[in-house]
Scaffold this motif. Structure first.
Motif, PDB file in Angstrom:
ATOM      1  N   GLY A 351       0.810  -1.212   0.000  1.00 28.37           N
ATOM      2  CA  GLY A 351       0.000   0.000   0.000  1.00 28.37           C
ATOM      3  C   GLY A 351       0.842   1.261   0.000  1.00 28.37           C
ATOM      4  N   ALA A 383      -8.780   4.867   8.014  1.00 25.69           N
ATOM      5  CA  ALA A 383      -8.151   3.574   7.748  1.00 25.69           C
ATOM      6  C   ALA A 383      -7.661   2.927   9.039  1.00 25.69           C
ATOM      7  CB  ALA A 383      -6.989   3.753   6.766  1.00 25.69           C
ATOM      8  N   TYR A 387      -8.800  -0.669  10.487  1.00 19.23           N
ATOM      9  CA  TYR A 387      -7.868  -1.773  10.717  1.00 19.23           C
ATOM     10  C   TYR A 387      -7.874  -2.236  12.168  1.00 19.23           C
ATOM     11  CZ  TYR A 387      -3.770  -4.708  10.672  1.00 19.23           C
ATOM     12  OH  TYR A 387      -2.929  -5.783  10.796  1.00 19.23           O
ATOM     13  N   THR A 403      -4.711  -0.684   2.511  1.00 24.78           N
ATOM     14  CA  THR A 403      -5.374   0.622   2.539  1.00 24.78           C
ATOM     15  C   THR A 403      -4.696   1.556   3.534  1.00 24.78           C
ATOM     16  OG1 THR A 403      -7.480  -0.448   1.999  1.00 24.78           O
ATOM     17  CG2 THR A 403      -7.574   1.795   2.873  1.00 24.78           C
ATOM     18  N   THR A 404      -4.385   1.028   4.714  1.00 23.77           N
ATOM     19  CA  THR A 404      -3.698   1.831   5.724  1.00 23.77           C
ATOM     20  C   THR A 404      -2.321   2.255   5.237  1.00 23.77           C
ATOM     21  OG1 THR A 404      -4.859   0.586   7.451  1.00 23.77           O
ATOM     22  CG2 THR A 404      -2.969   1.897   8.138  1.00 23.77           C
ATOM     23  N   PHE A 406      -1.417   2.706   2.173  1.00 22.83           N
ATOM     24  CA  PHE A 406      -1.592   3.694   1.107  1.00 22.83           C
ATOM     25  C   PHE A 406      -1.673   5.105   1.681  1.00 22.83           C
ATOM     26  CE2 PHE A 406      -4.049   6.314  -1.767  1.00 22.83           C
ATOM     27  CZ  PHE A 406      -3.592   5.961  -3.028  1.00 22.83           C
TER      28      PHE A 406
END
Length: 479
Positions: A351, A383, A387, A403-404, A406
């Motif tokens: 990410g 995010a 998580y 996602t985190t 990113f």
């Protein structure tokens, strides 16, 4: 540049070969920073194994508790896992504090000495220290708290010599045009190194954690040797490239210019042919003066350096907490095997690679970097919340991790590379261009101080309040 393209076409394949080869060798610094991060990542990937080695074996309930004397006689450093975890957090803090101090110094050194020598010294020296820390001590069954602390201080100082220098090398080759995308893609070398380190560690972990240190340190040392013999630190060194035998080529007055220049050609360039030699004459070109290195406090007071440094301190705290603690968290919180946790943790870096590249490209299109960072960090808070509530499912966990990464790893890569290069090449430095390594060291050093303080806090908060409170702490830092 258009000029360099024209020169390659007119001068023939020999010059094109030299330019292409020098470009390849220069960007080879990314590969060597990959090796550095792979070896750095090894420590976080084997924390569970190290903790088990430093604590006594689990006994049945009827067995008497270990006395301090018995604990030391069995070559165990700590009486239980909680003490070992706190010491592992203390080692992370020690490393990052020494790394931060070293960054302030190494940036100044990098602007005054040959970048190739500084890089080689940092890579080879760090590899030797990690070999002693993880491999030699285990082979000799010699466990000592003070030795571990001393080695990790030295390791932080040696590794600090690398990042300011590699950013300076890239800044020498690339101007501001397209720098967000180029540096965003290039700074992914750290995340690629994390991925490589995770796979190398997990592949040999069954033989013992000492072999994970052995493999990564040997490869890193070899990379340092390659840097010494093969790295070209700036376009200025292209003129010293050996003759290929494919035709005599005379280097031009613009051979020192970056591959992506900040400046347009202001004067007409004339290509002339004389007896098999190609040369370029530029009318009324003044003699270039060697730029002077800027002072440390002058660099600190440059516009934008202090705000970005403080922001990076908070962001790097979160980013490096994932770096140091993610495999441990996955194994400890979900009960997954250490090798599985190591492999799953790479999705955070995936990410980060995508985030740094995409956000860097967007910042180039917009012509501004701050708005992109602000939007990304706002999304990062969501995010982190998502998580922290991830179920015990590896597929869902991997998606949330990516996602985190990113929204946290992407901005972190941008500040430490593209934005640092922007700050080190800004208009206020006209007449004193040798400030790129110094500014990079200040930004990354301040970030490392924040990250250093955070690592011990992570272990302390986790042991007292649990992992959920750790994520709340991350959200506050990102905000």
């Amino acid at each position: 540049t258009a000029f360099q393209q024209n020169q390659c076409e007119t001068a023939g394949f020999g010059f094109f070969f030299c330019q292409a080869t020098s470009y390849f060798l220069d960007n080879d610094v990314a590969f060597h920073y990959v090796l550095l991060h792979a070896s750095r990542k090894t420590f976080s990937n084997v924390k569970v194994s190290i903790s088990a080695q430093w604590t006594p074996s689990v006994q049945n309930e009827s067995a008497p508790a270990f006395s301090p004397g018995q604990t030391w006689e069995d070559n165990r450093l700590f009486a239980d896992e909680e003490e070992a975890t706190l010491f592992l957090g203390a080692l992370d803090t020690i490393f990052l504090f020494s790394y931060a101090v070293g960054l302030y110094v190494s940036g100044v050194i990098g602007d005054r000495l040959n970048l190739r020598y500084v890089l080689c010294f940092g890579l080879c020296g760090s590899a030797a220290v990690e070999f002693v820390f993880g491999t030699v001590t285990e082979w000799l069954h010699f466990y000592n708290i003070y030795l571990y602390c001393g080695l990790w201080v030295l390791n932080g100082l040696l590794q600090s010599a690398v990042w300011p220098c590699v950013v300076a090398v890239m800044g020498n080759w690339f101007g501001k045009s397209g720098r967000g995308f180029v540096f965003g893609l290039w700074s992914a070398c750290a995340s690629v190194g994390n991925i490589l380190g995770a796979f190398l560690a997990s592949s040999v972990l069954k033989y013992g954690y000492e072999y994970a240190f052995l493999v990564t340190s040997v490869v890193q040392f070899a990379g340092g040797v390659v840097v010494y013999f093969g790295l070209l630190t700036s376009p200025k060194e292209v003129g010293n490239w050996p003759d290929t035998g494919l035709g005599p080529v005379e280097t031009d007055t613009d051979s020192h210019r970056p591959l992506m220049s900040d400046e347009e050609d202001e004067e007409e360039e004339v290509v002339m042919y004389d007896g098999g030699y190609y040369s370029v004459q530029q009318q009324d070109e003044p003699q270039a003066e060697s730029p002077q290195a800027i002072g440390f406090f002058q660099a600190f007071l440059l516009p934008g350096v202090l705000p970005y440094s403080l922001a990076y301190a908070c962001l790097k705290l979160v980013n490096y907490s994932f770096f140091f603690w993610l495999p441990f968290y996955l194994s400890n919180n979900y009960g997954w095997k250490e090798a599985q946790a190591d492999r799953l943790s790479v999705w955070y870096d995936v990410g980060g690679i995508i985030g740094g590249t995409v956000q860097g490209l967007i910042s180039d299109v917009l012509g501004k970097r701050a708005p992109v960072l602000a939007v990304s960090l706002l999304a990062a808070m969501g995010a982190l919340v998502g998580y922290s509530h991830s179920p015990n499912n590896q597929v869902v966990n991997a998606v949330l991790l990516a996602t985190t990464g990113f929204f946290i790893g992407g901005p972190s890569n941008m500040i430490s590379s593209a934005i640092s290069a922007d700050l080190g090449r800004q208009e206020a430095l006209r007449g004193s261009q040798e400030a790129l390594a110094t500014v990079t060291g200040i930004v990354d050093g301040t970030g490392s101080i924040g990250a250093a303080g955070g690592q011990y806090l992570v272990s302390l908060i986790e042991s007292k309040l649990g992992w959920m409170c750790v994520f709340y702490f991350f959200i506050v830092m990102v905000r």
